[in-house]
Structures are given as structure tokens and as C-alpha cells.
Write a protein that holds these residues in place. Sequence first.
Motif, PDB file in Angstrom:
ATOM      1  N   LEU A  18       2.940  -9.052   2.105  1.00  0.00           N
ATOM      2  CA  LEU A  18       1.977  -7.770   1.922  1.00  0.00           C
ATOM      3  C   LEU A  18       3.025  -6.819   1.219  1.00  0.00           C
ATOM      4  O   LEU A  18       2.585  -5.987   0.562  1.00  0.00           O
ATOM      5  CB  LEU A  18       1.548  -7.333   3.326  1.00  0.00           C
ATOM      6  CG  LEU A  18       0.369  -8.221   3.918  1.00  0.00           C
ATOM      7  CD1 LEU A  18       0.129  -7.727   5.190  1.00  0.00           C
ATOM      8  CD2 LEU A  18      -0.578  -8.480   2.975  1.00  0.00           C
ATOM      9  N   MET A  19       4.058  -6.689   1.666  1.00  0.00           N
ATOM     10  CA  MET A  19       4.867  -5.789   1.033  1.00  0.00           C
ATOM     11  C   MET A  19       5.404  -6.068  -0.406  1.00  0.00           C
ATOM     12  O   MET A  19       5.547  -4.982  -0.833  1.00  0.00           O
ATOM     13  CB  MET A  19       6.263  -5.745   1.700  1.00  0.00           C
ATOM     14  CG  MET A  19       6.393  -5.276   3.290  1.00  0.00           C
ATOM     15  SD  MET A  19       5.961  -3.338   3.151  1.00  0.00           S
ATOM     16  CE  MET A  19       4.121  -3.458   3.506  1.00  0.00           C
ATOM     17  N   ARG A 174      -5.169  -8.353  -2.256  1.00  0.00           N
ATOM     18  CA  ARG A 174      -4.976  -9.738  -3.111  1.00  0.00           C
ATOM     19  C   ARG A 174      -4.052 -10.826  -2.493  1.00  0.00           C
ATOM     20  O   ARG A 174      -4.212 -11.693  -2.280  1.00  0.00           O
ATOM     21  CB  ARG A 174      -4.871  -9.641  -4.424  1.00  0.00           C
ATOM     22  CG  ARG A 174      -4.760 -11.101  -5.433  1.00  0.00           C
ATOM     23  CD  ARG A 174      -4.858 -11.014  -6.776  1.00  0.00           C
ATOM     24  NE  ARG A 174      -4.824 -12.353  -7.211  1.00  0.00           N
ATOM     25  CZ  ARG A 174      -5.797 -13.187  -7.318  1.00  0.00           C
ATOM     26  NH1 ARG A 174      -7.063 -12.927  -6.586  1.00  0.00           N
ATOM     27  NH2 ARG A 174      -5.817 -14.432  -7.802  1.00  0.00           N
ATOM     28  N   GLN A 175      -2.792  -9.930  -2.100  1.00  0.00           N
ATOM     29  CA  GLN A 175      -1.807 -10.975  -1.490  1.00  0.00           C
ATOM     30  C   GLN A 175      -2.378 -11.457  -0.018  1.00  0.00           C
ATOM     31  O   GLN A 175      -2.484 -12.613   0.426  1.00  0.00           O
ATOM     32  CB  GLN A 175      -0.567 -10.302  -1.465  1.00  0.00           C
ATOM     33  CG  GLN A 175       0.069  -9.939  -2.607  1.00  0.00           C
ATOM     34  CD  GLN A 175       0.775 -11.175  -3.297  1.00  0.00           C
ATOM     35  OE1 GLN A 175       0.569 -12.148  -2.859  1.00  0.00           O
ATOM     36  NE2 GLN A 175       1.454 -10.876  -4.385  1.00  0.00           N
ATOM     37  N   GLU A 188      -4.905 -11.642  10.459  1.00  0.00           N
ATOM     38  CA  GLU A 188      -3.588 -10.876  10.450  1.00  0.00           C
ATOM     39  C   GLU A 188      -3.499 -10.429   9.315  1.00  0.00           C
ATOM     40  O   GLU A 188      -2.746  -9.285   9.219  1.00  0.00           O
ATOM     41  CB  GLU A 188      -2.533 -11.929  10.873  1.00  0.00           C
ATOM     42  CG  GLU A 188      -2.450 -12.601  12.179  1.00  0.00           C
ATOM     43  CD  GLU A 188      -3.494 -13.891  12.272  1.00  0.00           C
ATOM     44  OE1 GLU A 188      -3.758 -14.480  13.454  1.00  0.00           O
ATOM     45  OE2 GLU A 188      -3.999 -14.350  11.264  1.00  0.00           O
ATOM     46  N   ALA A 189      -3.651 -11.107   8.130  1.00  0.00           N
ATOM     47  CA  ALA A 189      -3.528 -10.573   6.784  1.00  0.00           C
ATOM     48  C   ALA A 189      -4.352  -9.225   6.434  1.00  0.00           C
ATOM     49  O   ALA A 189      -3.579  -8.203   6.096  1.00  0.00           O
ATOM     50  CB  ALA A 189      -3.649 -11.751   5.792  1.00  0.00           C
ATOM     51  N   ILE A 190      -5.412  -9.350   6.707  1.00  0.00           N
ATOM     52  CA  ILE A 190      -6.316  -7.893   6.405  1.00  0.00           C
ATOM     53  C   ILE A 190      -5.997  -7.292   7.384  1.00  0.00           C
ATOM     54  O   ILE A 190      -5.875  -5.932   6.846  1.00  0.00           O
ATOM     55  CB  ILE A 190      -7.770  -8.764   6.403  1.00  0.00           C
ATOM     56  CG1 ILE A 190      -8.005  -9.536   5.437  1.00  0.00           C
ATOM     57  CG2 ILE A 190      -8.556  -7.379   6.302  1.00  0.00           C
ATOM     58  CD1 ILE A 190      -7.908  -9.311   4.028  1.00  0.00           C
ATOM     59  N   ALA A 193      -2.644  -5.374   6.195  1.00  0.00           N
ATOM     60  CA  ALA A 193      -3.014  -4.633   5.125  1.00  0.00           C
ATOM     61  C   ALA A 193      -3.683  -3.181   5.404  1.00  0.00           C
ATOM     62  O   ALA A 193      -3.195  -2.251   4.672  1.00  0.00           O
ATOM     63  CB  ALA A 193      -4.000  -5.598   4.029  1.00  0.00           C
ATOM     64  N   GLY A 194      -4.693  -3.297   6.278  1.00  0.00           N
ATOM     65  CA  GLY A 194      -5.487  -2.030   6.605  1.00  0.00           C
ATOM     66  C   GLY A 194      -4.367  -1.192   7.271  1.00  0.00           C
ATOM     67  O   GLY A 194      -4.531   0.153   7.104  1.00  0.00           O
TER      68      GLY A 194
END
Length: 216
Positions: A18-19, A174-175, A188-190, A193-194
Motif C-alpha cells: 500500500l505504501m 488498486r494495489q 486487510e488490504a481495503i 487503505a482506508g
Amino acid sequence: MNDSWWSWDHAFAVFPVLMDGFRYTLLVTVVGTLIAVVLGLVVAIIRRISPPIIRGPVTWVVEFIRMTPLVVQLVFASMLLSQHLGGTLWVGIWVLGIHYTTYMAEVYRAGIDSVAKGQWEAATALSLPASRTWRAVVIPQAIRNTLPALGNYAISMFKETPFLVVIYVGEMVRQAQTYGGDTFRYTEAITLAGLVFLAASYPTSVLIRRLEKKLA
């Protein structure tokens, strides 16, 4: 938490990804905001001082951009201009910048209108040329009056960078989606990101509110 819903291993694994996407998010926001700030002022001045033959088409273009969805603009520009602008990343930067130019131009217009009539009259009495009147009297006051609103639009642009997913720019959301598709772990990803969006935008919004109170 229940590991079937949340996995810290995946959270730690996706965070560097994400970074990496956040760099694109930040680049788009910073450069897009600079484009919007500069072009917005130019458009506001053109609509203020130009003759109708110029002001009319400029106004029509501004309204057209404001009234069409950002996603449509991104897809259309990507199909036509991605090879000429150096890829979809720069398409996204320019589309977001020009899209927000139309909103910032209205903010500048309000700022220009807020300059006291006496300021214009004083500049005329001093026989200042029009260029100096705008540069030394009108624009500084207009910008000062519009800084909070411009900052709010910059935050809005930051939060709308996920729309770049439609033209396959590798920004943060997108990542997150790519990681979720590869691992079938979207939560975990979404979620992260939020949280990154919140952590980046909230302090800025607080500063803008303080600036607004100070200027008031």
C-alpha cells in the motif's frame, strides 16, 4: 479478532504494498493540485476581464467539465492521450487537475468578488496599470480569502484518486485490490487503505479549519 475475518500476517504483508501505491496517490494529489491552483486562477481572471467572444467558450468548457463524471473523463482521456502524455499516470494527473480547475476557478471568482470596491478605486486613483492592480492588490487578497476552500478541494482530490483504478494506475486502492485478488484477502488490504487515507487527510482538514478560523 477471528483469524477467518482478519489476519495480521496479511495486514503486515500488504502494508508495504500500500505504501508503494501511496507514492502514486501523493504524486497525483500534489501535482494535480498545483495544476488546479494555477489554471483555476487563470480561468477566473479570463472569465472576469475577457471579452464575451472569449469568455463564452471558456465558460462553456468549464461547465462541460463540471457536469460530466470524472470517471468518464479519465477513461476518455486515457484512450486518446495516454501515448502522448507519457502513460496513464500523467493522464490521471492532468484529468484530475483540470477537473478541479473548474471548481477552484469558481472559488477564485468568489475571492475576487470579495475584494472591496474601494480597493479597485484606490488602484485607479493611483493610476496603477491593470497588471499591477491584479498582481499587487486583487490577487493577494483573493487568494487569502480563498485558501480554506482551496485546501478543501485539495483534500477532495486526494480522496478521489482511487478513481484512477479505472485507467489502471497503480495507486493505493488498486494495489489493495490487486493484493486481494492474488491472496483472496480483501479485508486487510481495503481496511488499511482506508485508514491510510484517514491518517493522511484528517490532520490536513484540521489545519484548514484552523486556518479558516484565523482568517475569519
